[in-house]
Design an enzyme around this catalytic site. Structure first.
Site, PDB file in Angstrom:
ATOM      1  CG  HIS A  66      -1.766   1.239   1.294  1.00  0.00           C
ATOM      2  ND1 HIS A  66      -2.762   1.511   0.376  1.00  0.00           N
ATOM      3  CD2 HIS A  66      -1.739   2.297   2.138  1.00  0.00           C
ATOM      4  CE1 HIS A  66      -3.317   2.690   0.675  1.00  0.00           C
ATOM      5  NE2 HIS A  66      -2.704   3.191   1.723  1.00  0.00           N
ATOM      6  CG  ASP A  68      -0.419   6.075   2.124  1.00  0.00           C
ATOM      7  OD1 ASP A  68      -1.594   5.930   1.754  1.00  0.00           O
ATOM      8  OD2 ASP A  68       0.037   5.579   3.175  1.00  0.00           O
ATOM      9  CG  ASP A 190      -5.288   3.635   4.319  1.00  0.00           C
ATOM     10  OD1 ASP A 190      -5.802   3.284   5.398  1.00  0.00           O
ATOM     11  OD2 ASP A 190      -4.341   4.441   4.261  1.00  0.00           O
ATOM     12  CG  HIS A 440      -6.080   7.340   1.039  1.00  0.00           C
ATOM     13  ND1 HIS A 440      -5.705   6.605  -0.054  1.00  0.00           N
ATOM     14  CD2 HIS A 440      -5.321   6.904   2.054  1.00  0.00           C
ATOM     15  CE1 HIS A 440      -4.769   5.750   0.296  1.00  0.00           C
ATOM     16  NE2 HIS A 440      -4.514   5.909   1.576  1.00  0.00           N
TER      17      HIS A 440
END
Ligand SMILES: *[C@@H]1O[C@H](CO)[C@@H](O)[C@H](O)[C@H]1NC(C)=O
Ligand SMILES: [Zn+2]
Length: 999
Positions: A66, A68, A190, A440
């Site tokens: 994941h 970001d 997420d 996000h």
């Protein structure tokens, strides 16, 4: 590059379907064993899934990372692995390492999500490495999921920007990898709560399913009991099912591996020690623990397939650790099958898992609401980020408007826009910056301060590139190469040109498909001006003194003493030019009167004030003759510092947790002054050194403007503050209010209530907050009060008849969700704390026709006119007015996208902006003739695409799913009147690629 324009006229071409069928057939034939014939085999997608065992529990292990797109580090720092002192994370190494490890064993799988990172990496690879990666993609060993530029936030994003960021990422994947690069599954593991409009968009982008990790803890417990963690989301009230139906799966453990099975270098779980000659042999223990977890998990899901996410934040930098242990896990667990074990473990991907669920042919619970708000525990509601960093949220929204204008003018001005008299400009830089800002942790306001600054810097840089393009384009359209300047700080009355010039012109570009009337306020130092429109007619204009509140915010950045105010009109997708000249020895400007008048009004609205308090007291719609009591004031919640008997959760960037349900009033009364002119009437209210407001009514506006200025929030009392404004009305609401989803369809919200489970409310304020992206309203049978916002904010209706909106937050503690900083914004100009200014637009209507007001109003705020200025006289023969459309479009139709796709084609999205049943006149299907749309383009051909423009519409096939109650919806296809005339139904967005020739 060339496009498939075969389907211009004959849109239901059967030869193409044949071709697709043939392709699948070929794919089947070519599926040699994996390590032979590597160069030619193409077996990606569902064909490349490992076989499963129907009589066993199949455990799908999904290796993933994941990544970001900025959070604790900037997106570039994450890419390179810079600043590992902040967080150890380097995406370039992850992709290097994963590719290396995938090649070692053809059974291994990996999914990749964030195209902004993958794109950076791909550019830097040799062509032989690119070839290797293509091969992995073609064999389904490396699979893209989601595939947008980032994994967008769902609470603070606007659908226009989400569609753009998905289009950007998916286009890169299609152009780089073709069919095998098209993700089948949306993956939002997420984001902190899930918007229904996101599900609707994903369905229309052709995704077969959607997975996420975060869901309210009570919702999850309920769904585990009912085996409803996998469901069918019907994400639109207007679109005909299954258009907006999306199969949705809630992952078992967020997006982390099961406990004890994290084998990344960032983890410390024991590796599989399988040499019996060595100490600490633990295979039996590992296998035993794994089987236990798998069996427990299977009990709360419906099929004999379960999924496990084997990875987490920035994992797989040394992928060998993960894969070596996963290889062994699979080997040892499956070895037990010889002894009768009924558990089968395999490398898999979300789409392979989804395919098994689909083949199970079950019925699934139907969901029609959304997944907000999200709480991970009784006092931990993630509703603070709906408002966190209000300045960034506004800047992101303005940047979207600027990007849409940049896109439009790139098309309308032709190639000279990119390279013209003002130099080389582009829309790509802003497009990428906007796509990054959808992440996000970006627009959500949950990144660290230095990362937030980086997001803002990217947007500013993107706008610089666009300004050149816009200047070139306007030069080409107007025939004048006179220099143009832009004033980005008009909201605080700063614009060097208008402050000092005695004669200048204003070009007003309107990005909407219908003419709009718009108020303009320009900082000036003269006392009287004449303004003339493009036809030479005088325009009513007024001069009023700059308020002290504005002087306080602008500080030393400008020196205007007055503002020149007038209303402008600009034609659809076009511009109009106004000339402004200063007059000598003319009447002094309008003067401010002390105190509030008892009322202000224009031809649409009347607003009254309480003479004792200076607050609003009523609002009347003069056309419909309806009137409500309305008071409005400002309050602050004291943010919890974590020292509380019930829980030690503080309020922070993510979480809103007031210490008490009763907010403090900032002042019961407002000091007021007013200015009344023929163009605008305003009452300036002053509540405290850090809270002021202007209540404003322009002559031609159907909405009352509340321009609030809040900050710096004082913290010398050591109390974190969350500032709201609250509207208290005589409207009889029964614990119900309404908010939009990502700026589009509206959802009903009921106090202390969730539509799909029995809520135990534990936070009476925070647990009743919802995202407001563009509007919220309260209504009863007679009256609807709608508030249109200029950015995403959080809000609620705690008392009947009341609507509160959170405007600004300043907090002294971190809320322990990872960002590790208190949300305490300062800047060079505001070292004592950020000041934020914004607008709320209020309208009062009868409920059945309210949408006729708020739909266009909200669109005018999102796609706002762009002003550019030229000093002195314009050269003669300058074309003062222009429209890119042959005629304005009907009010229901919005041009959502109009942008250059490549040399010869243009991407067009037409949107029906009304919900079904929302308006008597406008909630009807509308037909538009594409050939008669544009004034400067000849449309040679048209092909329709899916919403994300990465698949031809006629090739779009999605899995069909059956809801638990009711029939499986049948895919309806509507016929357009002709190839050129396209019909839009309520809430429909249709995406076209136009092949164009400039006239
Ligand atoms: C996908 O990319 C290919 C080139 O790789 C192009 O020919 C095709 O038109 C693209 N498809 C869509 C839907 O844009
Ligand atoms: Zn994240």
């Amino acid at each position: 590059m060339s496009y498939d324009f075969r389907s211009f006229i004959n849109m239901a071409a059967t030869p193409q379907q044949l071709a697709v069928a043939l392709l699948f057939l070929l794919a089947g034939v070519l599926s040699f064993p994996l390590n032979q014939e590597k160069k030619r085999s193409v077996t990606c997608g569902y064909q490349s899934c490992h076989t499963t065992k129907p009589d066993m529990l199949n455990v799908h292990l999904v290796p993933h990372t994941h990544d970001d797109v900025g959070w604790l580090k900037t997106v570039d720092q994450y890419y390179y692995g810079d600043r590992n002192d902040i967080q150890h994370a380097g995406v370039q190494y992850i992709l290097d390492s994963v590719v290396d490890q995938l090649l070692k064993n053809p059974d291994r799988r990996f999914i990749y999500v964030e195209t902004s990172f993958f794109y950076r990496w791909w550019k830097n690879q040799s062509s032989s490495m690119q070839q290797t990666v293509r091969q992995l993609v073609n064999e389904g060993r490396l699979e893209f999921v989601n595939g947008g530029w980032c994994m967008s936030d769902e609470a603070a994003t606007h659908y226009s920007a989400v569609i753009d960021q998905m289009t950007l990422g998916l286009r890169f994947l299609n152009e780089t990898f073709g069919l095998c690069g098209r993700p089948r599954v949306a993956w939002h593991i997420d984001p902190f709560g899930h918007a229904r409009e996101h599900a609707s968009m994903f369905a229309q982008m052709g995704f077969d399913g959607f997975f996420f990790g975060r869901v309210d803890y009570q919702d999850r417990a309920h769904r585990m009991r009912e085996k409803e963690q996998e469901l069918l989301w019907r994400a639109s009230d207007s679109l005909t099912p299954p258009m907006a139906d999306l199969f949705t799966g809630i992952l078992p453990n967020g997006y982390n591996p099961p406990e004890g099975f994290c084998w990344d270098q960032l983890c410390s779980d024991p590796p599989i020690r399988d040499d019996p000659d060595l100490e600490d042999y633990n295979v039996d223990d590992v296998v035993h623990r794994f089987l236990h977890i798998a069996k427990n998990q299977a009990e709360v899901y419906k099929t004999n397939h379960i999924i496990m996410t084997m990875g987490s934040d920035f994992q797989y930098e040394n992928a060998n650790l993960w894969y070596k242990n996963l290889d062994k896990l699979i080997h040892y667990v499956n070895a037990l099958q010889a002894n009768g074990s009924k558990v089968n473990v395999l490398y898999s991907t979300p789409s392979c898992y989804l395919q098994e669920l689909h083949q199970a042919n079950l019925t699934w619970a139907l969901k029609r609401d959304d997944f907000f708000p999200y709480a991970d525990s009784a006092h931990d509601f993630w509703t603070g980020y709906f408002t966190s960093r209000p300045a960034l949220k506004r800047y992101e929204r303005i940047s979207n408007s600027n990007l849409q204008i940049c896109n439009q003018l790139e098309v309308l001005g032709g190639p000279v826009s990119r390279k013209g008299p003002f130099g080389v400009g582009d829309s790509q830089t802003l497009r990428k910056a906007m796509a990054v800002a959808q992440h996000h942790d970006a627009v959500s306001g949950t990144a660290k301060q230095h990362v937030t600054n980086d997001y803002a810097k990217r947007l500013a840089n993107g706008w610089q590139h666009c300004q050149v393009l816009v200047s070139n384009s306007l030069a080409s359209l107007s025939g004048s190469t006179a220099e143009r300047t832009y004033c980005d700080n008009l909201n605080i009355s700063v614009c060097p040109l208008t402050e000092s010039s005695k004669k200048f012109s204003v070009n007003v570009y309107n990005p909407l498909a219908r003419a709009v009337t718009w108020p303009v306020r320009l900082p000036v130092n003269g006392t009287a001006y004449t303004v003339t429109d493009a036809k030479g007619n005088a325009v009513d204009c007024q001069v009023a003194p700059v308020s002290t509140a504005t002087q306080d915010v602008r500080r030393n950045r400008g020196f205007a003493v007055n503002e020149l105010v007038f209303q402008v009109q600009a034609p659809p997708l076009g511009y109009s030019t106004y000339s402004v000249s200063m007059l000598q020895d003319r009447p002094p400007p309008a003067t401010t009167q002390h105190g509030a008048p008892t009322l202000i009004q224009n031809k649409f609205l009347r607003v009254t004030f309480d003479p004792d308090t200076g607050l609003l007291s009523s609002l009347t719609n003069l056309e419909t003759k309806q009137s409500i009591k309305l008071t409005q004031n400002f309050y602050w919640y004291n943010a919890s510092d974590g020292h509380n008997s019930k829980s030690n959760q503080p309020s922070g960037a993510y979480i809103f947790r007031p210490n008490s349900s009763t907010p403090f009033i900032i002042s019961k009364t407002a000091k007021t002054e007013s200015i009344q002119t023929s163009v605008v009437q305003e009452v300036r209210q002053w509540f405290a050194p850090w809270v002021s407001q202007v209540v404003r009514l322009y002559a031609d506006s159907r909405a009352l403007e509340l321009e609030w200025t809040v900050g710096p929030l004082p913290i010398d009392d050591s109390l974190g503050k969350e500032v709201i404004t609250r509207l208290d009305t005589s409207i009889k609401t029964a614990e119900i209010f309404y908010t939009d989803s990502n700026g589009r369809e509206v959802l009903q919200r009921r106090k202390d209530f969730r539509p799909t489970w029995q809520l135990k409310q534990s936070e009476p304020i925070a647990g009743n907050y919802y995202p407001i992206n563009s509007r919220a309203f309260i209504k009863d049978d007679m009256d609807q009060l709608t508030v249109v916002t200029d950015r995403s904010q959080g809000g609620g209706s705690i008392q009947n008849g009341s609507l509160e909106i959170m405007l600004h937050r300043r907090l002294l503690y971190d809320d322990v969700r990872g960002v590790a900083e208190p949300l305490n914004e300062t800047s060079n100009i505001f070292p004592e704390g950020l000041v934020v200014r914004g607008r709320l637009l209020l309208s009062l209507d009868h409920p059945p026709s309210a949408a006729d007001t708020h739909r266009p109003l909200a669109q005018e705020v999102v796609f706002q006119p762009l002003l550019s200025f030229t000093d002195g006289d314009l050269p003669p023969n300058t074309q003062l007015e222009f429209s890119g459309l042959q005629a304005a479009l009907p009010p229901a139709v919005h041009i959502l996208t109009f942008s250059q796709w490549d040399e010869e084609s243009v991407l067009l999205r037409l949107e029906h902006q009304f919900q079904s049943g929302e308006s008597k006149i406008n909630s009807q299907p509308v037909t538009v003739n594409l050939q008669k749309l544009f004034s400067t383009l000849d449309i040679q051909g048209v092909s329709e695409l899916n919403l994300s423009a990465n698949q031809w519409k006629d090739k779009m096939r999605r899995f069909e799913w059956t809801p638990q109650k009711g029939e499986k919806p049948l895919l309806k296809t509507y016929e357009d009147p002709s190839a050129w005339e396209v019909t839009l139904r309520p809430m429909e967005i249709r995406t076209f690629l136009l092949r164009v020739i400039f006239r």
